[in-house]
Structure formats: structure tokens, C-alpha cells
Motif scaffolding. Structure first.
Motif, mmCIF file in Angstrom:
data_model
loop_
_atom_site.group_PDB
_atom_site.id
_atom_site.type_symbol
_atom_site.label_atom_id
_atom_site.label_comp_id
_atom_site.label_asym_id
_atom_site.label_seq_id
_atom_site.Cartn_x
_atom_site.Cartn_y
_atom_site.Cartn_z
ATOM 1 N N ASP A 1 20.423 -9.453 9.645
ATOM 2 C CA ASP A 1 20.260 -10.519 8.700
ATOM 3 C C ASP A 1 21.018 -11.615 9.223
ATOM 4 O OD1 ASP A 1 18.671 -8.984 7.331
ATOM 5 O OD2 ASP A 1 19.953 -8.486 5.550
ATOM 6 N N VAL A 2 21.762 -11.537 10.084
ATOM 7 C CA VAL A 2 22.739 -12.764 10.343
ATOM 8 C C VAL A 2 21.954 -13.658 11.550
ATOM 9 C CG1 VAL A 2 25.041 -13.320 11.535
ATOM 10 C CG2 VAL A 2 24.840 -11.324 10.069
ATOM 11 N N THR A 3 22.224 -14.839 11.147
ATOM 12 C CA THR A 3 21.417 -15.784 11.957
ATOM 13 C C THR A 3 22.634 -16.561 13.063
ATOM 14 O OG1 THR A 3 21.653 -17.747 10.500
ATOM 15 C CG2 THR A 3 19.713 -16.354 10.655
ATOM 16 N N GLY A 4 23.755 -16.535 12.902
ATOM 17 C CA GLY A 4 24.788 -17.238 13.503
ATOM 18 C C GLY A 4 26.078 -16.443 13.155
ATOM 19 N N VAL A 5 27.163 -16.604 14.204
ATOM 20 C CA VAL A 5 28.296 -15.819 14.014
ATOM 21 C C VAL A 5 29.036 -16.316 12.687
ATOM 22 C CG1 VAL A 5 30.761 -15.450 14.946
ATOM 23 C CG2 VAL A 5 28.554 -15.487 16.380
ATOM 24 N N CYS A 6 29.649 -15.393 11.800
ATOM 25 C CA CYS A 6 30.273 -15.658 10.715
ATOM 26 C C CYS A 6 31.671 -15.014 10.681
ATOM 27 C CB CYS A 6 29.396 -15.112 9.548
ATOM 28 S SG CYS A 6 27.707 -15.909 9.339
ATOM 29 N N GLY A 7 32.674 -15.588 10.180
ATOM 30 C CA GLY A 7 33.757 -15.103 10.181
ATOM 31 C C GLY A 7 34.556 -14.497 8.654
ATOM 32 N N MET A 8 35.220 -13.800 8.573
ATOM 33 C CA MET A 8 36.064 -13.601 7.464
ATOM 34 C C MET A 8 37.616 -13.082 7.656
ATOM 35 S SD MET A 8 33.470 -10.922 5.453
ATOM 36 C CE MET A 8 33.006 -10.157 7.188
ATOM 37 N N PHE A 9 38.423 -13.921 7.033
ATOM 38 C CA PHE A 9 39.785 -13.438 7.383
ATOM 39 C C PHE A 9 40.558 -12.836 6.174
ATOM 40 C CE2 PHE A 9 44.346 -14.782 6.982
ATOM 41 C CZ PHE A 9 44.734 -14.075 8.283
ATOM 42 N N LEU A 10 41.238 -11.744 6.314
ATOM 43 C CA LEU A 10 41.980 -11.237 5.165
ATOM 44 C C LEU A 10 43.593 -11.205 5.563
ATOM 45 C CD1 LEU A 10 39.848 -8.199 4.281
ATOM 46 C CD2 LEU A 10 40.027 -10.360 3.167
ATOM 47 N N ARG A 11 44.260 -11.376 4.800
ATOM 48 C CA ARG A 11 45.734 -11.043 4.822
ATOM 49 C C ARG A 11 46.146 -10.274 3.717
ATOM 50 N NH1 ARG A 11 49.459 -12.899 1.655
ATOM 51 N NH2 ARG A 11 51.712 -13.064 2.514
ATOM 52 N N LEU A 12 46.708 -9.094 4.368
ATOM 53 C CA LEU A 12 46.869 -8.027 3.509
ATOM 54 C C LEU A 12 48.479 -8.067 3.098
ATOM 55 C CD1 LEU A 12 45.254 -4.963 5.328
ATOM 56 C CD2 LEU A 12 44.377 -6.479 3.446
ATOM 57 N N GLU A 13 48.850 -7.967 1.763
ATOM 58 C CA GLU A 13 50.245 -7.957 1.478
ATOM 59 C C GLU A 13 50.772 -6.746 1.635
ATOM 60 O OE1 GLU A 13 50.946 -9.251 -2.542
ATOM 61 O OE2 GLU A 13 50.180 -11.122 -2.175
ATOM 62 N N LYS A 14 50.287 -5.598 1.932
ATOM 63 C CA LYS A 14 50.788 -4.314 2.354
ATOM 64 C C LYS A 14 50.087 -3.843 3.600
ATOM 65 C CE LYS A 14 51.875 0.251 0.983
ATOM 66 N NZ LYS A 14 51.586 1.437 0.213
ATOM 67 N N PRO A 15 50.597 -3.659 4.727
ATOM 68 C CA PRO A 15 49.851 -3.271 6.030
ATOM 69 C C PRO A 15 49.210 -1.989 5.666
ATOM 70 C CG PRO A 15 51.851 -4.135 6.635
ATOM 71 C CD PRO A 15 51.864 -4.237 5.171
#
Length: 153
Positions: free
Chosen positions: A71-85
Motif C-alpha cells: 500500500d505504500v507509494t513512497g518512503v514514509c518515516g516514523m520516529f519514536l523516542r522511548l523514555e525507558k529503553p
């Protein structure tokens, strides 16, 4: 390629209670649905399938999970910062707290690899890591990520 073209502001999150890699993939599925309109189950399955080929924890508390989806037509990014690794089976065996996930079209070749290389270069910088770990504000995190490459370009 610029991070600002593949990372929407609404795809940047700080998580306070992520407890496992599997839970993280479900959170990424939810973010992919909200930010990009993808079916969360498809995203989770694709990320789990890719991870089964080898862990995407690259060291220094960073993971770069990625997958290809129909379903993806172009590269999409998501960034997560976790408070506890969390444990991510990283190459250096260190827990992960900075995650940049990429979703690409099934037939994406060079575009997917260029995006992965860009994200890897960006997050490998110790100053960038420190800035991302020091900020919880989502708009600030998005700005740090998207302006870093723009200044370097």
C-alpha cells in the motif's frame, strides 16, 4: 532526499510505557495508520517479518526497523523516542531508546536504500543523539531531525 520529505510531524512520538519490541511494532502500526493511513496490522506484520531476518538495532541505543508494503507509494518515516529503553537485540547488546522506522513500496529499490542510509547517517551523529534524548517536545524532535540534514546538505 531529505528527512522533511519522508517524516511527517504527526509521525514523531515519545512513548513512556513501551515494554517490548513487539509492543513497539504495534505502536508503530498505530502511528502509521494515524499519520499515513496504512492498515496497522499490515505494518506490524511487515516489521515483524523483516525483523525475523535479522535485528535492526544498530547500536548506541538506536534501531532502524524497516519494511516494504504493497500500500505504500513512497518512503514514509516514523520516529519514536522511548523514555525507558527496551531490549532490541542490538548489535552492541545495548537497549534502544531512539527508533526511526521506514516503510517503503514493495518495489522500491534505490529510494528505500537511500532513505535508510540518510536516517542511519543522521542518527549516527553523537550530537544528534544527545539532542534527541534531551528533548521530549514532539515539534522540537521533528525540527531537530528535519533541519539536521537540511543544514548538512
Amino acid at each position: 532526499m531529505e528527512l522533511s520529505k519522508i517524516l511527517k510531524p504527526e509521525a514523531v512520538k515519545t512513548l513512556t510505557s513501551c515494554t517490548s519490541k513487539k509492543r513497539l511494532f504495534h505502536d508503530l502500526g498505530d502511528i502509521a495508520e494515524t499519520a499515513y493511513g496504512f492498515h496497522p496490522g499490515d505494518v506490524v506484520d511487515a516489521l515483524i517479518n523483516r525483523e525475523s531476518l535479522g535485528p535492526t538495532g544498530v547500536g548506541h541505543g538506536i534501531a532502524l526497523p524497516h519494511a516494504r508494503l504493497a500500500d505504500v507509494t513512497g518512503v514514509c518515516g516514523m520516529f519514536l523516542r522511548l523514555e525507558k529503553p527496551i531490549d532490541f537485540d542490538a548489535v552492541d547488546r545495548q537497549p534502544v531508546d531512539l527508533i526511526f522506522a521506514l516503510l517503503a513500496p514493495e518495489n522500491a529499490g534505490v529510494e528505500h536504500l537511500k532513505a535508510l542510509a540518510l536516517v542511519s547517517r543522521t542518527l549516527r551523529d553523537p550530537d544528534m543523539q544527545a539532542k534527541l534524548r534531551a528533548n521530549a517536545d514532539l515539534a522540537t524532535l521533528h525540527t531537530i531531525l528535519t533541519e539536521a540534514h537540511a543544514q548538512a546538505a
